[in-house]
Design a protein around this motif. Structure first.
Motif, PDB file in Angstrom:
ATOM      1  N   VAL A  25     -44.499 -29.461  39.190  1.00 23.77           N
ATOM      2  CA  VAL A  25     -44.489 -30.499  40.232  1.00 23.77           C
ATOM      3  C   VAL A  25     -45.916 -30.801  40.678  1.00 23.77           C
ATOM      4  O   VAL A  25     -46.806 -29.949  40.600  1.00 23.77           O
ATOM      5  CB  VAL A  25     -43.645 -30.088  41.467  1.00 23.77           C
ATOM      6  N   TRP A  26     -46.091 -32.035  41.151  1.00 25.66           N
ATOM      7  CA  TRP A  26     -47.340 -32.461  41.767  1.00 25.66           C
ATOM      8  C   TRP A  26     -47.092 -32.523  43.272  1.00 25.66           C
ATOM      9  O   TRP A  26     -46.215 -33.274  43.736  1.00 25.66           O
ATOM     10  CB  TRP A  26     -47.767 -33.827  41.239  1.00 25.66           C
ATOM     11  N   ALA A  27     -47.815 -31.739  44.021  1.00 21.46           N
ATOM     12  CA  ALA A  27     -47.641 -31.681  45.473  1.00 21.46           C
ATOM     13  C   ALA A  27     -48.716 -32.536  46.149  1.00 21.46           C
ATOM     14  O   ALA A  27     -49.903 -32.416  45.835  1.00 21.46           O
ATOM     15  CB  ALA A  27     -47.737 -30.234  45.957  1.00 21.46           C
ATOM     16  N   THR A  28     -48.274 -33.400  47.073  1.00 23.72           N
ATOM     17  CA  THR A  28     -49.197 -34.304  47.771  1.00 23.72           C
ATOM     18  C   THR A  28     -48.965 -34.217  49.277  1.00 23.72           C
ATOM     19  O   THR A  28     -47.847 -34.454  49.752  1.00 23.72           O
ATOM     20  CB  THR A  28     -48.996 -35.759  47.308  1.00 23.72           C
ATOM     21  N   LEU A  29     -50.014 -33.870  50.010  1.00 22.94           N
ATOM     22  CA  LEU A  29     -49.954 -33.803  51.469  1.00 22.94           C
ATOM     23  C   LEU A  29     -50.739 -34.979  52.031  1.00 22.94           C
ATOM     24  O   LEU A  29     -51.885 -35.225  51.612  1.00 22.94           O
ATOM     25  CB  LEU A  29     -50.563 -32.484  51.961  1.00 22.94           C
ATOM     26  N   GLN A  30     -50.131 -35.690  52.970  1.00 25.64           N
ATOM     27  CA  GLN A  30     -50.844 -36.832  53.530  1.00 25.64           C
ATOM     28  C   GLN A  30     -50.445 -37.077  54.981  1.00 25.64           C
ATOM     29  O   GLN A  30     -49.327 -36.754  55.396  1.00 25.64           O
ATOM     30  CB  GLN A  30     -50.600 -38.091  52.696  1.00 25.64           C
ATOM     31  N   GLN A  31     -51.389 -37.664  55.702  1.00 20.97           N
ATOM     32  CA  GLN A  31     -51.117 -38.039  57.085  1.00 20.97           C
ATOM     33  C   GLN A  31     -50.354 -39.357  57.099  1.00 20.97           C
ATOM     34  O   GLN A  31     -50.613 -40.260  56.299  1.00 20.97           O
ATOM     35  CB  GLN A  31     -52.429 -38.177  57.860  1.00 20.97           C
ATOM     36  N   THR A  32     -49.375 -39.464  57.993  1.00 24.00           N
ATOM     37  CA  THR A  32     -48.594 -40.691  58.129  1.00 24.00           C
ATOM     38  C   THR A  32     -48.688 -41.173  59.572  1.00 24.00           C
ATOM     39  O   THR A  32     -49.265 -40.499  60.439  1.00 24.00           O
ATOM     40  CB  THR A  32     -47.120 -40.436  57.771  1.00 24.00           C
ATOM     41  N   ALA A  33     -48.096 -42.320  59.806  1.00 24.49           N
ATOM     42  CA  ALA A  33     -48.082 -42.860  61.163  1.00 24.49           C
ATOM     43  C   ALA A  33     -47.341 -41.931  62.114  1.00 24.49           C
ATOM     44  O   ALA A  33     -47.645 -41.867  63.308  1.00 24.49           O
ATOM     45  CB  ALA A  33     -47.440 -44.248  61.165  1.00 24.49           C
ATOM     46  N   ARG A  34     -46.376 -41.184  61.564  1.00 23.89           N
ATOM     47  CA  ARG A  34     -45.575 -40.283  62.395  1.00 23.89           C
ATOM     48  C   ARG A  34     -46.209 -38.909  62.532  1.00 23.89           C
ATOM     49  O   ARG A  34     -45.942 -38.191  63.483  1.00 23.89           O
ATOM     50  CB  ARG A  34     -44.173 -40.134  61.806  1.00 23.89           C
ATOM     51  N   GLY A  35     -46.963 -38.504  61.528  1.00 26.89           N
ATOM     52  CA  GLY A  35     -47.517 -37.155  61.574  1.00 26.89           C
ATOM     53  C   GLY A  35     -48.045 -36.725  60.223  1.00 26.89           C
ATOM     54  O   GLY A  35     -49.079 -37.202  59.754  1.00 26.89           O
ATOM     55  N   ILE A  36     -47.302 -35.850  59.530  1.00 23.38           N
ATOM     56  CA  ILE A  36     -47.742 -35.322  58.240  1.00 23.38           C
ATOM     57  C   ILE A  36     -46.552 -35.302  57.295  1.00 23.38           C
ATOM     58  O   ILE A  36     -45.416 -35.056  57.706  1.00 23.38           O
ATOM     59  CB  ILE A  36     -48.348 -33.904  58.391  1.00 23.38           C
ATOM     60  N   ALA A  37     -46.769 -35.590  56.000  1.00 19.41           N
ATOM     61  CA  ALA A  37     -45.686 -35.628  55.007  1.00 19.41           C
ATOM     62  C   ALA A  37     -46.112 -34.874  53.755  1.00 19.41           C
ATOM     63  O   ALA A  37     -47.283 -34.909  53.355  1.00 19.41           O
ATOM     64  CB  ALA A  37     -45.320 -37.063  54.654  1.00 19.41           C
ATOM     65  N   LEU A  38     -45.154 -34.196  53.142  1.00 15.30           N
ATOM     66  CA  LEU A  38     -45.367 -33.499  51.866  1.00 15.30           C
ATOM     67  C   LEU A  38     -44.429 -34.101  50.837  1.00 15.30           C
ATOM     68  O   LEU A  38     -43.214 -34.174  51.058  1.00 15.30           O
ATOM     69  CB  LEU A  38     -45.094 -31.999  52.009  1.00 15.30           C
TER      70      LEU A  38
END
Length: 672
Positions: free
Chosen positions: A426-439
């Protein structure tokens, strides 16, 4: 050509669901297993619930589960078989392996049907017919050469029908489905899962003048199949499913042999990555092992690649049908309660519980199980062993005898533990969103699982350390079936995200990915039969066609067969007939073949292959040789007592109505 044309399937056996799960864990792309009934291994049945459990596990890796329903069926068994097929469909199985063509004539679930080895597929014509009546995968006869396999591939359509071939395990000496010795002598039919294995017995071989040709030899017993060196050639010939024999085998065998061929096929796939016809696995994930696979460690009768590269003279295990193991050393001294040995390899060691064996003067294997092993001088390979059995009972044990080890207890202990890991990249991607944080986790098959939290992260005091920590946290997939091949945190660069936030986020993303994979799993599509119905290659069928019910009779009649005899199990062939047809030739293996004699000094004219006789106690069989196709027939007749008992059982099953459906009995003669 489609992607499927280049996908390779490693097909492993399972006696139980637990063994099947380990086959998947050790790299199987598919597993075949017996259901509650109607399988050609009568003591390897499993409940529908257990098969559902196995299917659920296999489908997580996109591996497939095939259930054997490959006995020939009486009329009264068709409805129970149909009901079982629907239950297995509801349990999630991917295909049924069948022999009885009657199943193609009744209301079956929308499952792929695969042709069992019992259907005896040796010719392009028969292979094409089975494809055209709706068989999506067909296992070819073990006796074929790569050239014959290629001819079958040329006559069939890879978009409609996958070619399967046995690559490892025990060899049935007969063409599969063409052996009736057990039915004739014991009433236990091989075509109904109850073979008594007359082929593994010792026989006296006598010529037409009563002279002994061989004494107490297992002349119908074959070595075990091993196609490790022929995988590339089989791929080139058109094989796409590589089948391991062994629905009676234990967990250790399935783990080891599946791992062995997983590594070989993976190496072949890697070697052809840059070719114009790249190969691929048919399921997901990469498998790693805690051990180095070794086929010699499991029960085997020594190995042969049989006929794949042409006829070989050394295909038989004539001395013994037992496991001879691997040579380990020789006897230096026999004491009153122990045996002293010198090992060939000074780096080897003996352990309590090891199994040793040796050949006596009659070339029969004698077991020598170790109760206790002591190193006299390990550096020189000198050992003393105390056998479990009394020494006087160990026949012909003496100084100088070569000793083999056929059970290595330390090897067995390794396979008793967890011995593999299968992980989907799997490729794991962590990013900031308008709501908070998403994985987001994206797997190698393109499925996606995402989880997010409303917690707004803060800039880290040490951005580089925070990125490294975040990358480590989202990569921790050790307790799952996934493995992070990359971890991208650029979308959350320099942010401090506590582990107490990332850990549940990671678990939620994994669960979402598992749900996505389950929702996206696609069942195999059955192959529709050709319309109008194609004609069977022959117009007349003898008992060798194994037609045992009215539905099968109707199937062949629909496909143009005019005269159809019932199966041997219908107890209508009471005279001498071919009870076994085999590509193995006793004359050839004993260097008595007339073709071998051509050109030999002193041999003049045509040398005929006169019949031989096999004798085991009161049992007598005749060997007749059909030299044009290079085949041997084992001829005999059904015992009167067996015929009477079998006929009574049939009448009881049919409620007093005997089987009868041929218009004129087909004439069945040797050589035709």
């Amino acid at each position: 050509m489609s992607l499927q044309d280049f996908q390779l399937e490693l097909l492993a056996p399972a006696r139980t669901a637990d063994i099947g799960i380990e086959a998947v864990n050790h790299g199987a792309d598919a597993v075949y297993i017996g259901g509650p009934g109607f399988g050609a291994r009568s003591s390897a049945d499993n409940s529908v619930a257990d098969i559902a459990r196995l299917a659920h596990h296999a489908h997580r890796f996109n591996s497939r589960i095939f259930v054997t329903m490959n006995t020939i069926l009486r009329d009264d068994e068709l409805e129970p078989a149909r009901q079982q097929a629907w239950q297995l469909y509801e349990a999630g199985v991917d295909a049924l392996i069948v022999q009885d063509m009657g199943l193609l004539a009744i209301d079956m679930p929308p499952l792929q049907l695969h042709a069992s080895t019992q259907t005896d597929i040796r010719t392009p014509e028969k292979a094409r017919f089975l494809q055209d009546v709706g068989l999506s995968q067909i296992v070819l006869a073990r006796e074929l050469t790569t050239q014959q396999i290629a001819a079958i591939r040329a006559a069939t359509d890879p978009e409609k029908c996958t070619l399967e071939f046995f690559i490892h395990g025990a060899l049935c000496v007969a063409y599969s489905g063409q052996c009736y010795i057990s039915a004739a002598h014991t009433g236990r039919s091989a075509n109904r899962g109850e073979c008594s294995q007359a082929c593994r017995l010792p026989y006296q071989v006598v010529d037409d003048k009563g002279r002994f040709v061989a004494h107490d030899k297992h002349v119908l017993s074959m070595k075990d199949n091993n196609q490790s060196e022929n995988l590339a050639a089989l791929v080139d010939a058109g094989i796409r499913s590589f089948k391991i024999e062994g629905r009676y085998k234990d967990m250790g065998y399935v783990k080891n042999i599946t791992a062995h061929y997983r590594k070989l096929l993976d190496r072949l796939i890697e070697d052809r990555q840059d070719s114009d016809q790249p190969l691929a696995r048919s399921s997901s994930g990469i498998t790693t092992f805690t051990f180095e696979p070794d086929p010699n460690q499991n029960f085997n009768r020594e190995f042969t690649d049989y006929f794949v590269q042409g006829r070989q003279i050394d295909i038989g295990a004539f001395d013994s049908p037992k496991n001879p193991g691997q040579t380990i050393g020789f006897v230096t001294k026999v004491n009153t309660d122990s045996v002293e040995l010198e090992l060939n390899d000074r780096n080897q060691a003996l352990s309590n519980g090891d199994g040793l064996c040796y050949y006596d003067l009659q070339k029969e294997l004698v077991g020598l199980a170790i109760n206790r092993a002591e190193a006299l001088n390990a550096a020189k390979g000198l050992w003393r062993v105390f056998p479990k059995d009394p020494l006087p009972g160990l026949k012909d044990l003496r100084k100088g005898v070569e000793v083999n080890r056929n059970r290595d207890v330390n090897w067995t202990r390794v396979l008793d533990k967890k011995s593999s890991d299968r992980r989907i990249g799997v490729w794991a991607t962590l990013q900031q969103t308008a709501r908070g944080i998403a994985l987001t986790l994206t797997d190698e098959d393109g499925f996606v699982g995402t989880a997010q939290t409303d917690l707004r992260p803060e800039p880290a005091k040490d951005p580089a350390a925070a990125d490294a920590s975040n990358r480590t946290q989202i990569s921790k997939l050790g307790a799952t079936i996934f493995e992070a091949t990359s971890a991208d945190v650029t979308g959350a660069k320099g942010l401090f995200v506590p582990a107490s936030v990332l850990n549940p986020l990671r678990r939620e993303a994994v669960e979402a990915l598992e749900r996505a994979r389950a929702a996206g799993f696609q069942r195999l599509t059955p192959t529709p039969p050709v319309e109008p119905p194609v004609a069977y290659p022959e117009g007349t069928l003898s008992y060798l066609a194994n037609v045992f019910n009215q539905a099968a009779h109707g199937f062949y009649a629909k496909h143009g067969v005019k005269v159809i005899a019932p199966a041997y199990e219908a107890v209508e062939e009471l005279g001498e007939v071919s009870l076994m047809i085999t590509k193995h030739c006793v004359r050839f293996s004993l260097s008595l073949c007339p073709k071998q004699a051509k050109g030999v000094m002193g041999v003049q004219g045509q040398v005929k292959a006169e019949p031989l006789q096999l004798i085991n106690g009161k049992e007598k069989l005749t060997l007749r040789f059909d030299c044009k196709p290079c085949e041997m027939h084992v001829v005999g007749k059904m015992k009167t007592s067996v015929a009477n008992q079998s006929r009574q059982e049939l009448l009881e099953a049919a409620q007093g109505v005997p089987m009868a459906f041929h218009k004129t009995r087909p004439r069945q003669e040797f050589g035709h």
